[in-house]
Write a protein that holds these residues in place. Structure first.
Motif, PDB file in Angstrom:
ATOM      1  N   UNK A   1      46.004  44.691  43.166  1.00 44.83           N
ATOM      2  CA  UNK A   1      46.266  45.027  44.568  1.00 44.83           C
ATOM      3  C   UNK A   1      44.935  45.369  45.262  1.00 44.83           C
ATOM      4  N   UNK A   2      44.092  46.109  44.562  1.00 44.59           N
ATOM      5  CA  UNK A   2      42.780  46.436  45.126  1.00 44.59           C
ATOM      6  C   UNK A   2      41.982  45.165  45.395  1.00 44.59           C
ATOM      7  N   UNK A   3      42.117  44.192  44.503  1.00 45.41           N
ATOM      8  CA  UNK A   3      41.434  42.907  44.696  1.00 45.41           C
ATOM      9  C   UNK A   3      41.946  42.241  45.970  1.00 45.41           C
ATOM     10  N   UNK A   4      43.247  42.290  46.170  1.00 45.21           N
ATOM     11  CA  UNK A   4      43.824  41.724  47.395  1.00 45.21           C
ATOM     12  C   UNK A   4      43.351  42.449  48.644  1.00 45.21           C
ATOM     13  N   UNK A   5      43.270  43.768  48.560  1.00 50.78           N
ATOM     14  CA  UNK A   5      42.750  44.535  49.701  1.00 50.78           C
ATOM     15  C   UNK A   5      41.328  44.084  50.036  1.00 50.78           C
TER      16      UNK A   5
ATOM     17  N   UNK B   1      39.259  42.289  53.600  1.00 49.18           N
ATOM     18  CA  UNK B   1      38.419  43.129  54.453  1.00 49.18           C
ATOM     19  C   UNK B   1      38.276  44.586  54.073  1.00 49.18           C
ATOM     20  N   UNK B   2      39.008  45.040  53.053  1.00 46.02           N
ATOM     21  CA  UNK B   2      38.884  46.439  52.658  1.00 46.02           C
ATOM     22  C   UNK B   2      37.875  46.587  51.519  1.00 46.02           C
TER      23      UNK B   2
ATOM     24  N   UNK C   1      34.135  40.723  46.299  1.00 45.19           N
ATOM     25  CA  UNK C   1      35.109  41.807  46.097  1.00 45.19           C
ATOM     26  C   UNK C   1      34.359  43.131  45.950  1.00 45.19           C
ATOM     27  N   UNK C   2      34.278  43.911  47.025  1.00 44.29           N
ATOM     28  CA  UNK C   2      33.563  45.194  46.959  1.00 44.29           C
ATOM     29  C   UNK C   2      34.459  46.290  46.388  1.00 44.29           C
TER      30      UNK C   2
ATOM     31  N   UNK D   1      46.694  41.867  50.016  1.00 43.09           N
ATOM     32  CA  UNK D   1      46.277  41.302  51.311  1.00 43.09           C
ATOM     33  C   UNK D   1      47.235  41.710  52.433  1.00 43.09           C
ATOM     34  N   UNK D   2      48.513  41.769  52.121  1.00 38.13           N
ATOM     35  CA  UNK D   2      49.441  42.166  53.195  1.00 38.13           C
ATOM     36  C   UNK D   2      49.414  43.676  53.427  1.00 38.13           C
ATOM     37  N   UNK D   3      49.064  44.432  52.385  1.00 39.65           N
ATOM     38  CA  UNK D   3      48.859  45.864  52.596  1.00 39.65           C
ATOM     39  C   UNK D   3      47.680  46.083  53.552  1.00 39.65           C
ATOM     40  N   UNK D   4      46.609  45.317  53.337  1.00 37.50           N
ATOM     41  CA  UNK D   4      45.453  45.418  54.236  1.00 37.50           C
ATOM     42  C   UNK D   4      45.849  45.046  55.661  1.00 37.50           C
ATOM     43  N   UNK D   5      46.627  43.972  55.790  1.00 38.32           N
ATOM     44  CA  UNK D   5      47.074  43.579  57.133  1.00 38.32           C
ATOM     45  C   UNK D   5      47.928  44.678  57.761  1.00 38.32           C
TER      46      UNK D   5
END
Lengths: 335, 374
Positions: A73-77, A81-82, A118-119, B160-164
């Motif tokens: 999930x962190x990778x997806x964030x 942009x996170x 991926x930061x 990715x959708x959590x970020x969105x």
């Protein structure tokens, strides 16, 4: 930079880490933290104590016991942009998220030819000597050093802990950050830290004690074992130069080679098992790149190739110790 | 038991046809859906032909007979939504956001040139052909890059959708998975996390009955995998994976559910893998799968099912339905005249681009391990 967390008195290793994370959270609103029990509880050891209270549940997530999902999930964030700071409650548990780290996260920049980075900082309490037994004692940095795309950090004191944590959070790549849990609240290593913002750049080792007769390279908790061994060597008339790597990947070969030009002798100490470990890697690189400066066969002191057993006599038996380091140092110096 | 479960899962969703999402589809939409079915099928057979001609290397993971799932799932997505396809979903890369204009290279989906360049391993592919042919993606077009570890992108889809959501955007993430992926621990971890936070993650299960050489009864003990949704406290739906309209209906219900803040879902699309796991496995698959099972699994070709629907709806005459008779034919039996010219032209453009493109320089292999620190 918010003033309240800046200490004018001495701070311990844990506070240095906690302050680094909180200051970065205040500096950059895109930073999100995820981990088991890091919000309400503030983390099993308290490194994220107060973080959720201050920055909210949208930025500090209490996660299910799901290391793979935490990393993924962190990778997806990060893909969107996170910047993520991920806690492994004990660094031993990182194995449950292994695939998401080495295959998903570490390779993302490479396999997208630079489109994605991926930061992410994956941090957690590590290390033995505390009776934590097999699954609360590991130093598993070599697994990740062998996986291209990951930086690996391991500070030994509060100043480095804070500066390296900030550098890791600001780095555009995934970083695995080994926090030595036995150092978290160790009183005799507390330090006064600068009030102003600072970083300790990744990839720079530090000469923590100067000497002319032997170079001893180490990192993490073993820095203190090596410094004690260096005192023993001094009593025998040998002055050791002690290098704290601070960052395992990228490895600062230059600082080691400069030291070897002076001392011509090398001992490497790491807490992890011997086979294919970081100590072995340092020896190999110095044999390849600095053989001409060596006057004695280099050596390493590591954990035996065993798990870390629980009860004290067993645990100490397999780990590097002041005695083992002193003995090896003397042998090399007298060669 | 299974029948009851099926009814339970679709409680409140079995209203009369007029309330189904597909009731809003126009004749033009039906025609477009059929064109996209042809496009996905043609991509598959064209690559097999290219490989037989010696113009292409690498393993092909056929989506033959499963195209309705890709087409029907993607048709109702919005441009900014995210997807994560896996190896058997290659057409998904160019089908994303294609609905408005096949030839708009700036759409939020990959161009056919990009996809073909990746398949041919050329420097013009988005990832410069660093990972193998089905592992592409594009951050800016909201396509998550998969690895070979199945279910491995579901956590990232949640991320990715959590970020969105944190940025005030209401996007969906749609992940595509075979039923084989569902036995992975990370599948459970990610679906559970998405459920806890009611994240808009639509998990499509392309249940093609076979995980490489292992049948579903050795993977999970359920008639309908979608029942697992109950355990996560999320919406579970079952679609006829041969029927693009039914897939659209079920997936759009899941998408609307997600977009309205009700959380994730599992949509099980029942289908059948027409060939082997990959083309290297075709001969062996003929041995480990009973011939009658294969024959039965392939008898409802999604192109034929859609044509039948269109004839029934008066969108196509029975005579017109005889045109472009790709349905029911394998790659060796079908030719270009079995496909609409637009489909052939579209793909040919990609193939020619890929063949003309250069290979990446060998030295690139050492690049991009780390992003340089600025």
């Amino acid at each position: 930079m918010s003033a309240p967390t800046i200490q004018s008195t001495k701070v311990n290793y844990l506070t240095a880490l906690k302050d680094a994370i909180a200051e970065e959270f205040a500096r950059d609103k895109d930073i999100v933290a995820m981990g088991e029990d890091i919000g309400l509880l503030g983390g099993a050891f308290g490194v994220t104590d107060g973080l959720q209270e201050k920055f909210g549940k949208d930025r500090v997530y209490d996660m299910p016991i799901s290391e793979a999902a935490i990393v993924g999930v962190a990778c997806g964030l990060c893909l969107n942009g996170k910047k993520a700071i991920v806690e492994m409650q004990f660094i031993d548990f990182i194995s449950c998220g292994f695939d998401q780290i080495v295959n998903m996260t570490a390779t993302y920049h490479y396999r997208t030819a630079g489109e994605v980075n991926i930061p992410m900082v994956i941090r957690g309490p590590a290390g033995a000597y505390g009776g934590g037994a097999l699954y609360h004692s590991q130093m598993n940095e070599a697994w990740f050093a062998h996986s291209p795309g990951l930086k690996i950090v391991c500070p030994s004191n509060p100043y480095d802990a804070k500066g390296l944590m900030k550098a890791a959070i600001r780095d555009p790549n995934p970083v695995i950050f080994y926090e030595i849990k036995d150092l978290y609240r160790r009183r005799d290593i507390e330090m006064e830290l600068p009030e102003e913002d600072y970083i300790v750049p990744l990839g720079k080792a530090k000469v923590v004690k100067e000497g002319e007769d032997i170079t001893i390279v180490t990192y993490g908790q073993n820095v203190y074992h090596v410094l004690a061994a260096a005192e023993n060597l001094e009593k025998e008339g040998y002055r050791a130069e002690v290098i704290d790597l601070r960052t395992i990947v990228p490895l600062d070969e230059e600082t080691i080679i400069e030291s070897l030009k002076k001392t011509n002798r090398l001992l490497v100490v790491n807490e992890a098992p011997k086979t294919c470990g970081v100590a072995g890697e340092v020896l190999a690189r110095m044999t390849e790149n600095a053989f001409q400066y060596l006057d004695a066969p280099p050596a390493r002191i590591t954990r035996m190739d065993t798990p870390v057993p629980w009860v004290k006599p067993l645990e100490l038996y397999v780990l590097p110790s002041v005695e083992k380091i002193t003995e090896a140092g003397l042998r090399i110096c007298k060669f | 038991m299974a029948t009851t479960a099926k009814a339970d899962h679709q409680t409140g969703l079995n209203d009369e046809a007029s309330k189904l999402p597909s009731a809003q589809l126009t004749k033009g939409d039906y025609e477009e859906l059929l064109r996209q079915l042809y496009l996905a099928r043609y991509f598959d057979v064209r690559l097999i032909k290219e490989k037989k001609r010696g113009r292409l290397r690498g393993t092909l993971y056929s989506s033959h007979n499963q195209e309705a799932i890709l087409v029907g799932s993607l048709f109702g997505l919005q441009s900014e939504d995210w997807i994560s396809p896996i190896h058997r979903d290659m057409p998904a890369f160019f089908l994303k956001d294609i609905r408005k204009d096949w030839n708009n290279d700036d759409r939020m989906g990959m161009t056919i040139q990009e996809v073909c360049a990746q398949v041919w391993g050329k420097a013009t592919s988005p990832g410069r052909a660093r990972d193998n042919w089905s592992h592409i993606g594009c951050q800016s077009k909201h396509i998550i890059h998969s690895t070979s570890m199945l279910a491995g992108t579901i956590p990232a889809a949640a991320g990715v959708v959590l970020a969105d959501r944190l940025n005030g955007k209401n996007t969906i993430a749609m992940t595509f998975n075979g039923e084989g992926s569902t036995a992975q621990g990370v599948f459970h971890e990610a679906v559970n996390f998405a459920a806890v936070h009611k994240l808009p993650v639509v998990t499509i299960i392309e249940n093609n009955q076979w995980a490489y050489g292992t049948p579903t009864n050795l993977e999970y003990p359920l008639e309908d995998f979608a029942r697992r949704a109950d355990g996560y406290g999320i919406l579970g739906l079952i679609a006829d994976g041969q029927d693009v309209v039914d897939v659209y209906d079920k997936v759009m219900q899941a998408v609307n559910h997600a977009r309205s803040g009700k959380g994730p879902s599992i949509v099980e699309c029942k289908t059948f893998r027409a060939y082997g796991h990959g083309d290297h496995d075709d001969d062996r698959a003929a041995r480990y799968r009973p011939a009658d099972e294969v024959e039965k699994g392939r008898e409802r070709d999604p192109i034929a099912v859609m044509k039948k629907r269109m004839v029934e709806m008066g969108y196509m005459t029975a005579d017109d339905a005889k045109n472009y008779a790709a349905e029911g034919k394998g790659a060796s039996e079908v030719t270009d005249i079995d496909f609409p010219q637009q489909v052939v032209d579209y793909l040919s453009k990609g193939v020619e681009f890929a063949i003309k493109s250069p290979l990446p320089e060998a030295e690139e292999a050492a690049q991009w391990v780390f992003k340089e620190v600025e």
